[in-house]
Design an enzyme around this catalytic site. Structure first.
Site, short mmCIF file in Angstrom:
data_model
loop_
_atom_site.label_atom_id
_atom_site.label_comp_id
_atom_site.label_asym_id
_atom_site.label_seq_id
_atom_site.Cartn_x
_atom_site.Cartn_y
_atom_site.Cartn_z
N ASP A 263 0.53 -1.07 -0.52
CA ASP A 263 0.09 -0.37 -0.11
C ASP A 263 1.14 1.10 0.25
O ASP A 263 2.22 1.25 0.43
CB ASP A 263 -0.79 -0.05 1.24
N CYS B 189 -4.60 -2.67 -2.94
CA CYS B 189 -5.44 -2.02 -2.41
C CYS B 189 -5.65 -0.79 -3.31
O CYS B 189 -7.19 -0.60 -3.55
CB CYS B 189 -6.00 -1.49 -1.04
N ARG C 263 -14.20 -5.54 -4.31
CA ARG C 263 -14.99 -4.28 -3.37
C ARG C 263 -16.44 -4.02 -3.33
O ARG C 263 -17.21 -4.03 -2.29
CB ARG C 263 -13.83 -3.49 -3.56
#
Ligand code: CP
Ligand code: NVA
Length: 311
Positions: free
Chosen positions: A224, A264, A292
């Site tokens: 990330d 992500c 998601r």
């Protein structure tokens, strides 16, 4: 399940139920579209920070289940500034059937939940990003077959995304490894809480500073951004410290041959991940982004379906 605020709050049964529902709704969506199980249901979405995935995936999740989402931008509500968090929650929950909030301090989302008469969902706080973790697990199960016993290696900042993934690995029996520079790994309290959460699942946590050693034999490599939203003033300093933790082809070579790479998003290409890895054969980051929507359909369905609508 009354709210969805943190992976650390879930029981194994709740975690498994979200995952199973997400798989079911995804398969149904692919075949003939979803049934309108949230007909006339509304989700108020409070954002204190920017978003692409969270905003659009919740919006589409609600629409495809027959409901509607309402976007409230950072400038509109003035959470805790124009009005107290408790009053925002009391008022908003009179209008809508569920609240999703992206906040700075985790205490703000728990405060919203405390005063809300409808379910509250954490769409990212400084402590957890639980919707992301559910999408991550769905992606791991789809591409690696299962979570149990898999070596999931998170490289970089021991942040909200890392923490939620760690808790999810504990519930699902994964072997979670966090590899961060000194001073940036996941805090001891969260690690201890994760180990407790693991119970009999077989989930384990390891903190390994050396990124190559951490990545060895990994089934999943995950990264990330090095500076999260709200940490912009630290970005330049972090950019000097974090480069050894970049996911590049040399690091991927340390992992299993069939490893998958997750992020992500949004990604800083050339920072925490290189273009060739992000666009290469191991990367499943866009499947992960799609997931998601499927994971969040499960969350809103489990929290809101079957209850009386405010519309
Ligand atoms: N991964 C994620 O939450 O993306 P957004 O910040 O764009 O919502
Ligand atoms: N850790 C990042 C995640 C963004 C989706 C942040 O909090 O900004």
């Amino acid at each position: 399940m009354k709210h969805f605020l943190a992976i650390a709050d879930l029981s194994t049964a709740e975690f498994n139920s979200i995952l199973a529902t997400a798989k079911k709704l995804k398969a149904e969506w692919r075949k003939r579209g979803n049934k309108p199980i949230l007909k006339n249901k509304t989700l108020g979405m409070v954002f204190q920070k920017p978003s692409l995935r969270t905003r659009v995936s919740f919006d589409m999740a609600m629409l495809q289940l027959g409901g509607q989402a309402l976007y409230l931008s950072p400038n509109e509500i003035g959470l805790g500034q124009r009005e107290s968090i408790a009053d925002v929650s009391r008022v908003l929950s009179r209008y809508v059937d569920g609240i999703m909030a992206r906040v700075f301090a985790h205490a703000h989302v728990t405060e919203l939940a405390k005063y809300s008469s409808v379910p509250v969902i954490n769409g990212l706080s400084d402590h957890e990003h639980p919707c992301q973790a559910m999408a991550d697990v769905l992606t791991i199960v789809e591409h690696a077959g299962k979570l149990k016993g898999k070596r999931i290696v998170f490289l970089g900042d021991g942040n909200n995304v890392a923490r939620s993934l760690m808790y999810a690995c504990m519930l699902g029996g994964g072997q979670f490894v966090c590899s961060s520079p000194k001073g940036y790994t996941i805090d001891d309290e969260s690690v201890a809480q994760a180990q407790k959460l693991a119970g009999k699942s077989g989930g384990t946590v390891e903190l390994i500073e050396d990124p190559q050693a951490a990545a060895k034999d990994a089934d999943v490599l995950y990264t990330d951004v090095w500076a999260s939203m709200g940490q912009e003033s630290e970005a330049a300093e972090r950019a000097k410290i974090f480069p050894p933790y970049q996911i590049n082809s040399a690091l991927v070579a340390c992992a299993k041959e069939d490893c998958i790479v997750l992020h992500c998003l949004p990604a800083h290409r050339g920072g925490e991940i290189t273009d060739d890895v992000m666009d290469g054969p191991h990367s499943v980051v866009f499947d992960q982004a799609e997931n998601r929507m499927h994971a969040q359909k499960a969350i809103v369905a489990l929290l809101m379906a079957g209850k009386r609508s405010k519309k």
